[in-house]
Design a protein around this motif. Sequence first.
Motif, short mmCIF file in Angstrom:
data_model
loop_
_atom_site.label_atom_id
_atom_site.label_comp_id
_atom_site.label_asym_id
_atom_site.label_seq_id
_atom_site.Cartn_x
_atom_site.Cartn_y
_atom_site.Cartn_z
N ALA A 4 1.89 -2.05 -3.67
CA ALA A 4 1.46 -3.34 -3.13
C ALA A 4 0.78 -4.12 -4.25
O ALA A 4 0.04 -3.54 -5.06
CB ALA A 4 0.49 -3.15 -1.98
N CYS A 55 -0.78 -2.07 6.87
CA CYS A 55 -0.23 -1.79 5.53
C CYS A 55 -0.27 -0.28 5.30
O CYS A 55 -1.31 0.29 4.96
CB CYS A 55 -1.07 -2.49 4.46
SG CYS A 55 -1.00 -4.28 4.49
N TYR A 58 1.84 2.78 1.10
CA TYR A 58 1.76 2.37 -0.30
C TYR A 58 1.11 3.45 -1.15
O TYR A 58 0.09 4.02 -0.79
CB TYR A 58 0.96 1.06 -0.42
CG TYR A 58 1.71 -0.14 0.11
CD1 TYR A 58 2.80 -0.66 -0.58
CD2 TYR A 58 1.34 -0.75 1.30
CE1 TYR A 58 3.51 -1.75 -0.10
CE2 TYR A 58 2.03 -1.85 1.79
CZ TYR A 58 3.11 -2.34 1.09
OH TYR A 58 3.81 -3.42 1.56
N VAL A 61 -1.86 0.16 -5.54
CA VAL A 61 -2.09 -1.26 -5.33
C VAL A 61 -2.46 -1.90 -6.67
O VAL A 61 -3.27 -1.35 -7.43
CB VAL A 61 -3.19 -1.52 -4.26
CG1 VAL A 61 -4.49 -0.83 -4.62
CG2 VAL A 61 -3.41 -3.01 -4.05
N LEU A 77 -9.34 -4.91 -1.39
CA LEU A 77 -9.04 -3.81 -2.31
C LEU A 77 -9.85 -2.56 -1.97
O LEU A 77 -9.33 -1.44 -2.00
CB LEU A 77 -9.33 -4.26 -3.75
CG LEU A 77 -9.08 -3.22 -4.84
CD1 LEU A 77 -7.65 -2.72 -4.83
CD2 LEU A 77 -9.44 -3.80 -6.22
N PHE A 80 -8.15 -0.66 0.75
CA PHE A 80 -7.03 0.13 0.24
C PHE A 80 -7.54 1.41 -0.41
O PHE A 80 -6.97 2.49 -0.23
CB PHE A 80 -6.22 -0.68 -0.78
CG PHE A 80 -5.12 -1.52 -0.18
CD1 PHE A 80 -3.92 -0.96 0.23
CD2 PHE A 80 -5.29 -2.89 -0.02
CE1 PHE A 80 -2.90 -1.72 0.77
CE2 PHE A 80 -4.28 -3.68 0.53
CZ PHE A 80 -3.08 -3.09 0.93
N CYS A 85 -5.42 4.82 -1.40
CA CYS A 85 -4.37 4.18 -2.21
C CYS A 85 -4.90 3.96 -3.62
O CYS A 85 -5.98 3.39 -3.82
CB CYS A 85 -3.99 2.84 -1.56
SG CYS A 85 -2.57 2.05 -2.31
N PRO A 87 -5.73 2.36 -7.05
CA PRO A 87 -5.77 0.99 -7.56
C PRO A 87 -5.57 0.94 -9.07
O PRO A 87 -6.12 1.77 -9.80
CB PRO A 87 -7.18 0.54 -7.20
CG PRO A 87 -8.00 1.78 -7.31
CD PRO A 87 -7.08 2.96 -7.00
#
Length: 301
Positions: A4, A55, A58, A61, A77, A80, A85, A87
């Motif tokens: 993402a 979402c 993923y 990100v 963020l 996420f 997820c 980053p």
Amino acid sequence: MKIAMLARNPNLYSHKRLVEAAEQRGHELDILNTTRCTVHIASHRPEVYYNGEPCIGYDAVIPRIGASITNYGLSILRQFEMRGCWPLNESVAIGRSRDKLRSMQILAKHGLGLPLTAYANDPKQAEEIIKAVKGPPVVIKLLEGTQGIGVVLAETMSSAKSVIEAFRGANVNILVQEFIKEAGGTDIRALVVGGKVVAAMKRTGAPDDFRSNLHRGGSAQLIKITPEERSTAVRAAKHMGLNVCGVDMLRSNHGPVIMEVNSSPGLEGIENATGKDIAGMIIDYVAANAKVGKTKTKGKG
């Protein structure tokens, strides 16, 4: 991988190049308009929704959060990150870089070269902070400015005091920095990916403009940086906790001084100047490092 990217404008050169590089490598990259994401907070169930849909799925990100929506973008963020997820740049690190005063304090703590910088709340202290940075002339910057916006060169004591008083009168936070005259209106952008400088360019300001930002009409060309400049850029990225960033430096009489560490560097200028596939390097770094749940911040404060 399924990636993402938090970005508002899918048509920007940098965003199109990242999509292209991901697809060339067999990855799926979805651009999510940051302002259309929402956070749903519930115990043990941190969720991010996009246009009303969760979402999920993923692996990583890529935050390309505009300066005008920094706080909102960082909240998305963080969500996420809480979902596990991976980053490209962590929310804490981006928050450091977006606050010019905080970033200067962190870099100074670790002994990196900086222009003399002063900060005060009371406009009555204008003369004190101008003298503290051996001015005039001095450079006055908005703490939240970007792309050269909100950067003023004041060449006399009276003009510097007037600008400081005007900004503070409008309740705007500013930094005052020494003017590095010997830089001659040029600076160096070193792009760091995964702890290595992968490309560097020299940026020259438009005629009659001391700012060298490409958004302000400046030009860019390939440059060979010194080992000291390379080390400065790598250390700056490390201490800010950024995996990918652009480190902007000036060549002063006492070595490289850092002006800014940009957590969402544009790719067009540096790819055109160097001929390198920076977008591909970033995607390769994501693919090599993205691990579910690997979101612990690298530094404190």
